[in-house]
Design an enzyme around this catalytic site. Structure first.
Site, PDB file in Angstrom:
ATOM      1  N   GLU A 197       0.829  -1.201   0.000  1.00  0.00           N
ATOM      2  CA  GLU A 197       0.000   0.000   0.000  1.00  0.00           C
ATOM      3  C   GLU A 197       0.867   1.256   0.000  1.00  0.00           C
ATOM      4  O   GLU A 197       1.934   1.278   0.615  1.00  0.00           O
ATOM      5  CB  GLU A 197      -0.914  -0.007   1.223  1.00  0.00           C
ATOM      6  CG  GLU A 197      -1.743  -1.281   1.335  1.00  0.00           C
ATOM      7  CD  GLU A 197      -2.502  -1.411   2.647  1.00  0.00           C
ATOM      8  OE1 GLU A 197      -2.778  -0.365   3.284  1.00  0.00           O
ATOM      9  OE2 GLU A 197      -2.807  -2.546   3.048  1.00  0.00           O
ATOM     10  N   GLU A 244     -10.156   6.128   2.363  1.00  0.00           N
ATOM     11  CA  GLU A 244     -10.555   5.395   3.562  1.00  0.00           C
ATOM     12  C   GLU A 244     -10.508   6.343   4.750  1.00  0.00           C
ATOM     13  O   GLU A 244      -9.621   7.198   4.834  1.00  0.00           O
ATOM     14  CB  GLU A 244      -9.605   4.219   3.793  1.00  0.00           C
ATOM     15  CG  GLU A 244      -9.847   3.442   5.069  1.00  0.00           C
ATOM     16  CD  GLU A 244      -8.807   2.347   5.293  1.00  0.00           C
ATOM     17  OE1 GLU A 244      -8.868   1.686   6.344  1.00  0.00           O
ATOM     18  OE2 GLU A 244      -7.920   2.169   4.421  1.00  0.00           O
TER      19      GLU A 244
END
Length: 397
Positions: free
Chosen positions: A204, A312
Site C-alpha cells: 500500500e 478510507e
C-alpha cells in the site's frame, strides 16, 4: 489613593495578559506545540545515523547508513544485497533525476542526506501506527472476517479490479489536508494484493492525515498475513528496503491543494519488473524510493490478483454520531475538479511491463451520504474518479 488602586488593577490586568501571552507563545509555534516538537527531538535516534535534520514543522529526520536501515533486521534479509535500481525499466515510468515536480518535504529546507544514506523519520507521537484493515472490496471475497481484521469503523470510497494477473499499479493522486478527529485518520491510497483471509498479502502507498494533525504525510504499508502480525507503516519494522536519499516515508508533503485554487498531485507506482529478482518497487513523482523484497511475501512472491484505488477513513463516532473526519478534500465528487479530490491515470502493469487501463472497475462506497465516488475516462486524465465527502451532516448521522 483611588487613582493608584485603579492603576494597580490596570497594571495587574496587563501583567496577567503578558503571562497568558507568554504561555501561548511557549506552548505553540505556528500552530505546532513546542512540547510536541521537543518530544519528537527526544525520540530515540535510529541505529546507523550519520546526520540528523530538524524540520521547521517539527519532524526529525535521521540520515541512516543504507546498509544499517531497519530492513536488514528481518530474518529473511540478513544477507540481502541492496539493489539500487531494478534490472529493467517499464514503459511509462522512467526515472527522472532532475524532475522539476520532485516531491517536496518540509525537511528539505534545512539540509539533505549524504550519499550512501536514507532518510528515516523519527516515529512521531501524532502518527497513527495501528494496524490496517482489509480493503473494502475484499469483503466480497472473504466470507467471514473477525472484528479485528474487519473493523466496522472503517469506511471506504474506492474502485477495484480483481481476478487478474497484475505486475503492479499506478495512479496520480490529488493531495489535500482533510480535517480529522483525534484517534481517526483519512487516507488516499493504492492497494496491490494477493491471497485471501489470513493469507492476504498487501502492498500500500498513498497519503494520510492523522489525529487532527495539520500535515499530510506520504506513507507505505505492507502485510503478508492479513494484517495479523506482519508488516507496518513506512520503515517502522524490517521489510521495505529504501534506496532513495531524498524522500522520507512518513514525512509531510508540501504544498497541498486549495479549494477552488491550485491543485497538487503526487504520482505513485508499485511495480514488479518481469525479471528474476521479483522485488516490488515503489516510485513517487518519477523517483525510485525502494522496494519490498519478494522473499518477505507468500502470494506476492508471485503476481497480484487484485488492485484497489481510493479513500478510507476511520469513524469512531465521537459524540455519539458519525464522525466529521473528512475524506479527500472534504467535498463530494459532484463538485469535480478544483473542489473534489481525485485519482487520475489509473493503470496496471502486465507481464510485458506495459501499462494498461483497468476495465470493468468495481466501485465500492460504504456510506454514500457521508462519502461518495464518481468514475470517468477521457483523453487527458485517462481512467479517473472523484471521491470523498465531509462526513457528519444532516444526511450522514
Amino acid at each position: 489613593m483611588a487613582d493608584w488602586n485603579d492603576k494597580s488593577v490596570k497594571l495587574g490586568d496587563y501583567k496577567i495578559f503578558l503571562i497568558l501571552l507568554s504561555h501561548m507563545l511557549i506552548t505553540s509555534v505556528d500552530g505546532r506545540g513546542v512540547d510536541q516538537f521537543m518530544k519528537n527531538r527526544e525520540l530515540p535516534m535510529h541505529e546507523g545515523t550519520v546526520k540528523t535534520i530538524e524540520s521547521d514543522d517539527g519532524d526529525v529526520i535521521d540520515c541512516v547508513d543504507i546498509r544499517k536501515q531497519p530492513a536488514f533486521n528481518h530474518p529473511l534479509l540478513k544477507n540481502h544485497t541492496v539493489q539500487i535500481k531494478p534490472h529493467a525499466q517499464s514503459r511509462g515510468i522512467d526515472e527522472e533525476e532532475n524532475n522539476p515536480n520532485m516531491l517536496f518535504q518540509s525537511w528539505h529546507k534545512n539540509g539533505e542526506c549524504p550519499e550512501g544514506t536514507v532518510p528515516l523519520l523519527r516515529r512521531t507521537q501524532n502518527f497513527n501506527h495501528s494496524r490496517r484493515s482489509y480493503p473494502a472490496f475484499l469483503h466480497k471475497k472473504v466470507a467471514q472476517l473477525n472484528d479485528v481484521n474487519n473493523p466496522s469503523n472503517h469506511e471506504y470510497a474506492q474502485v477495484s479490479t480483481v481476478d487478474g494477473n497484475y505486475y503492479g499499479a499506478r495512479a496520480t493522486i490529488n493531495v489535500w489536508n482533510p480535517l480529522t478527529n483525534f484517534g481517526e485518520l483519512s487516507i488516499a491510497q493504492i492497494w496491490v494484493l494477493a491471497g485471501d483471509g489470513n493469507e492476504l498479502n498487501s502492498l500500500e502507498a498513498g497519503w494520510t492525515v492523522n489525529n487532527g494533525e495539520k500535515k499530510t504525510r506520504l506513507f507505505i504499508y505492507w502485510t503478508s498475513d492479513g494484517y495479523q502480525s506482519t508488516g507496518c507503516y513506512n520503515l517502522d519494522c524490517p521489510g521495505f528496503v529504501q534506496t532513495n536519499k531524498n524522500i522520507a516515508l512518513g514525512g509531510s508533503i508540501e504544498p497541498v491543494s486549495k479549494y477552488g485554487g491550485e491543485q497538487r498531485d503526487i504520482s505513485i507506482v508499485i511495480h514488479k519488473f518481469n525479471n528474476n529478482d521479483g522485488n516490488w518497487w515503489l516510485q513517487v513523482q518519477d523517483q525510485l524510493v525502494g522496494y519490498w523484497p519478494s522473499s518477505i511475501f507468500t502470494h506476492l512472491a508471485g503476481t497480484s490478483d487484485a488492485i484497489s484505488w481510493g479513500g478510507e477513513i476511520v469513524n469512531n463516532q465521537p459524540n455519539g454520531h458519525h464522525t466529521s473526519t473528512q475524506m479527500g478534500s472534504g467535498h463530494f465528487p459532484n463538485e469535480a475538479y478544483g473542489k473534489a479530490s481525485y485519482f487520475t491515470k489509473l493503470g496496471y502493469f502486465d507481464e510485458g511491463n506495459n501499462v494498461k487501463d483497468p476495465e470493468n472497475l468495481e466501485p465500492f462506497v460504504t456510506r454514500p451520504p457521508c462519502y461518495d465516488l464518481r468514475t470517468g475516462k477521457d483523453n487527458k486524465f485517462g481512467v479517473f474518479f472523484y471521491f470523498g465527502g465531509p462526513g457528519y451532516s444532516t444526511n450522514c448521522q
